[in-house]
Write a protein that holds these residues in place. Structure first.
Motif, PDB file in Angstrom:
ATOM      1  N   ASP A 199       8.866  -3.933   3.657  1.00 26.51           N
ATOM      2  CA  ASP A 199       9.375  -3.267   4.864  1.00 26.51           C
ATOM      3  C   ASP A 199       8.292  -2.390   5.498  1.00 26.51           C
ATOM      4  O   ASP A 199       8.187  -2.303   6.726  1.00 26.51           O
ATOM      5  N   ALA A 200       7.466  -1.778   4.668  1.00 25.90           N
ATOM      6  CA  ALA A 200       6.392  -0.930   5.189  1.00 25.90           C
ATOM      7  C   ALA A 200       5.319  -1.765   5.891  1.00 25.90           C
ATOM      8  O   ALA A 200       4.746  -1.335   6.903  1.00 25.90           O
ATOM      9  N   ILE A 201       5.057  -2.973   5.378  1.00 30.98           N
ATOM     10  CA  ILE A 201       4.040  -3.826   5.996  1.00 30.98           C
ATOM     11  C   ILE A 201       4.476  -4.265   7.388  1.00 30.98           C
ATOM     12  O   ILE A 201       3.713  -4.190   8.353  1.00 30.98           O
ATOM     13  N   VAL A 202       5.740  -4.716   7.526  1.00 33.08           N
ATOM     14  CA  VAL A 202       6.201  -5.185   8.833  1.00 33.08           C
ATOM     15  C   VAL A 202       6.368  -4.026   9.811  1.00 33.08           C
ATOM     16  O   VAL A 202       6.307  -4.224  11.039  1.00 33.08           O
ATOM     17  N   ALA A 203       6.560  -2.837   9.324  1.00 34.01           N
ATOM     18  CA  ALA A 203       6.627  -1.679  10.221  1.00 34.01           C
ATOM     19  C   ALA A 203       5.265  -1.367  10.837  1.00 34.01           C
ATOM     20  O   ALA A 203       5.190  -0.774  11.917  1.00 34.01           O
ATOM     21  N   ALA A 209      -7.605  -8.431  -5.000  1.00 30.24           N
ATOM     22  CA  ALA A 209      -7.739  -7.008  -4.661  1.00 30.24           C
ATOM     23  C   ALA A 209      -8.294  -6.222  -5.843  1.00 30.24           C
ATOM     24  O   ALA A 209      -9.120  -5.312  -5.675  1.00 30.24           O
ATOM     25  N   ALA A 210      -7.849  -6.568  -7.048  1.00 31.49           N
ATOM     26  CA  ALA A 210      -8.336  -5.879  -8.247  1.00 31.49           C
ATOM     27  C   ALA A 210      -9.824  -6.128  -8.469  1.00 31.49           C
ATOM     28  O   ALA A 210     -10.518  -5.288  -9.060  1.00 31.49           O
ATOM     29  N   HIS A 211     -10.329  -7.266  -7.991  1.00 33.50           N
ATOM     30  CA  HIS A 211     -11.759  -7.571  -8.099  1.00 33.50           C
ATOM     31  C   HIS A 211     -12.561  -6.938  -6.956  1.00 33.50           C
ATOM     32  O   HIS A 211     -13.773  -7.154  -6.861  1.00 33.50           O
ATOM     33  N   GLY A 212     -11.887  -6.184  -6.071  1.00 31.70           N
ATOM     34  CA  GLY A 212     -12.567  -5.526  -4.970  1.00 31.70           C
ATOM     35  C   GLY A 212     -12.840  -6.423  -3.783  1.00 31.70           C
ATOM     36  O   GLY A 212     -13.676  -6.104  -2.939  1.00 31.70           O
ATOM     37  N   LEU A 213     -12.118  -7.549  -3.686  1.00 28.13           N
ATOM     38  CA  LEU A 213     -12.310  -8.503  -2.603  1.00 28.13           C
ATOM     39  C   LEU A 213     -11.268  -8.285  -1.505  1.00 28.13           C
ATOM     40  O   LEU A 213     -10.154  -7.828  -1.772  1.00 28.13           O
ATOM     41  N   SER A 214     -11.620  -8.615  -0.281  1.00 29.13           N
ATOM     42  CA  SER A 214     -10.749  -8.339   0.861  1.00 29.13           C
ATOM     43  C   SER A 214      -9.636  -9.376   0.971  1.00 29.13           C
ATOM     44  O   SER A 214      -9.884 -10.582   0.998  1.00 29.13           O
ATOM     45  N   VAL A 215      -8.399  -8.875   1.033  1.00 26.53           N
ATOM     46  CA  VAL A 215      -7.199  -9.692   1.192  1.00 26.53           C
ATOM     47  C   VAL A 215      -6.218  -8.933   2.083  1.00 26.53           C
ATOM     48  O   VAL A 215      -6.270  -7.701   2.163  1.00 26.53           O
ATOM     49  N   PRO A 216      -5.331  -9.640   2.763  1.00 23.61           N
ATOM     50  CA  PRO A 216      -4.319  -8.935   3.559  1.00 23.61           C
ATOM     51  C   PRO A 216      -3.307  -8.238   2.665  1.00 23.61           C
ATOM     52  O   PRO A 216      -3.000  -8.711   1.559  1.00 23.61           O
ATOM     53  N   THR A 217      -2.788  -7.124   3.137  1.00 27.34           N
ATOM     54  CA  THR A 217      -1.751  -6.409   2.392  1.00 27.34           C
ATOM     55  C   THR A 217      -0.534  -7.300   2.239  1.00 27.34           C
ATOM     56  O   THR A 217      -0.068  -7.910   3.208  1.00 27.34           O
ATOM     57  N   SER A 218      -0.010  -7.399   1.014  1.00 26.24           N
ATOM     58  CA  SER A 218       1.097  -8.321   0.727  1.00 26.24           C
ATOM     59  C   SER A 218       2.086  -7.674  -0.229  1.00 26.24           C
ATOM     60  O   SER A 218       1.729  -6.800  -1.022  1.00 26.24           O
ATOM     61  N   ALA A 219       3.335  -8.130  -0.159  1.00 25.52           N
ATOM     62  CA  ALA A 219       4.380  -7.638  -1.065  1.00 25.52           C
ATOM     63  C   ALA A 219       5.496  -8.659  -1.134  1.00 25.52           C
ATOM     64  O   ALA A 219       5.649  -9.512  -0.241  1.00 25.52           O
ATOM     65  N   ARG A 220       6.286  -8.569  -2.168  1.00 26.44           N
ATOM     66  CA  ARG A 220       7.419  -9.483  -2.341  1.00 26.44           C
ATOM     67  C   ARG A 220       8.501  -9.196  -1.302  1.00 26.44           C
ATOM     68  O   ARG A 220       8.822  -8.036  -1.036  1.00 26.44           O
TER      69      ARG A 220
END
Length: 373
Positions: free
Chosen positions: A139-143, A121-132
């Motif tokens: 919790d925000a992602i699954v909502a 993401a820092a390199h400007g490449l597309s990735v799915p939103t992720s979190a620990r």
């Protein structure tokens, strides 16, 4: 040139060993298992048993350095999940001995699925939103969407769970895990060879027969330009050196999203001309693209045979049989037949791990060597 491969139990290691021999190298193979598929190959000069890094990291590194010194090794090439540990050899190798792979810090960060996501993401490449898992961000992602939960450090499709949008997430899991937005589309994998940030070739492929979530037959993919472009951009941004692979989803609009990275060899090696791939790995100033094989479909014969036979009962036989008969076995060579003949015998140590630890075959194959953070 005397070359040491850091694992011999995987067919991808055998493919690389055959390519190195064809390129004029003398090939040595290290593995914690005494019996493995490369040991039975006539392209391997010597197989060396070493301490498993998950038994003793110090013992593993000491054994590897002893092998380098004893056999006058000039180049070390990491092969599979042991590659993160193997990268620690760089600081200890004698003068003049090369290591074709990333530094320990790079290998560690890219094997970490959450850290890789952040770097891409820092390199400007597309990735799915992720979190620990356990964080407010998760919790925000699954909502907002369906999610995948998976270990931060794991391979072979181990311990993956899908959770629908709006559901509650588990408080914890046995392994530290991440929560990742579920991406839908066409799943493709790729393997690239990189030299100091320049991509010398990318093989893009897709699974055709699966055992669980692991592809045991695969074919070279058409319309792979978005994957090749994504991989080349990451390699350049990271200044990467060595073998690197990505798993990606291609959405209907052609956008590629990388879901994880493997900083090592994968089955994509079987799509390359192995001798030309080896020449690229052993030649520091090589900049010419790596050549591909003419054949485009391959399989792990023995497990594919079992899955295809079971399809007679479970359904889907016609499709599996179609891929089974058109795919070449990845271990077979008329000039080197014993690895194919001995493959099942060589797998006994792995099968014992399955039975004793109630593991999947993929997990059992790497439990003694995978980096767990």
């Amino acid at each position: 040139m005397n070359v040491l491969l850091t694992l011999g139990r995987m067919p991808k290691g055998l493919e690389l060993a055959r390519g190195l021999k064809a390129a004029g190298c003398t090939v040595f193979v290290a593995d914690p298992h005494k019996n493995h598929v490369c040991r039975h190959s006539n392209v391997v000069t010597k197989s060396i048993q070493v301490t498993a890094p998950n038994v003793s990291e110090t013992g593993y590194l000491d054994d590897m350095i002893a092998a380098v010194q004893t056999h006058d090794i000039e180049l070390v090439i990491p092969v599979s999940e042991e590659s993160v540990y193997a990268a620690k050899l760089i600081a200890r190798l004698p003068d003049g001995v090369q290591f074709f792979g990333p530094t320990f810090e790079t290998a560690r960060d890219l094997h970490d699925k959450l850290r890789f996501n952040q770097l891409a993401a820092a390199h400007g490449l597309s990735v799915p939103t992720s979190a620990r898992l356990g964080s407010p961000e998760a919790d925000a992602i699954v909502a907002a969407s369906d999610v995948i939960i998976k270990p931060i450090h794991a391979s072979a499709g181990i311990d993956i769970e899908t959770v629908p949008k709006g559901s509650s997430l588990p408080a914890s899991r046995p392994r530290p895990s991440l929560v990742q937005q579920k991406i839908c589309g066409r799943l493709l994998s790729c393997l690239s060879l990189a030299r100091d940030g320049q991509c010398l070739g990318t093989a893009v492929y897709e699974g055709t027969i699966f055992s669980g979530s692991v592809a045991i037959a695969f074919q070279r993919a058409a319309d792979s330009a978005p994957v090749e472009a994504w991989a080349a951009r990451f390699i350049k941004a990271a200044g990467y050196n060595g073998f690197i692979s990505f798993d990606m989803f291609i959405e209907d609009d052609g956008q590629a999203y990388a879901i994880e990275c493997n900083p090592r060899l994968t089955s994509g090696i079987h799509l390359f001309d192995n001798a030309d791939l080896a020449r690229a790995a052993i030649t520091p100033d090589r900049r010419a693209p790596v050549q591909f094989r003419t054949r485009q479909a391959f399989q792990h014969f023995w497990p594919c045979l079992g899955v295809t036979e079971m399809a007679l009962i479970k359904g889907g036989f016609r499709e599996k049989f179609h891929h089974f008969i058109r795919s070449a076995d990845i271990t077979w060579s008329g000039k080197d037949i014993m690895p194919f003949v001995m493959m099942n015998f060589c797998s006994m140590e792995i099968l014992k791990n399955c039975w004793r630890g109630q593991m999947s075959l993929g997990e059992a194959a790497i439990t003694d060597v995978e980096w767990r953070g």
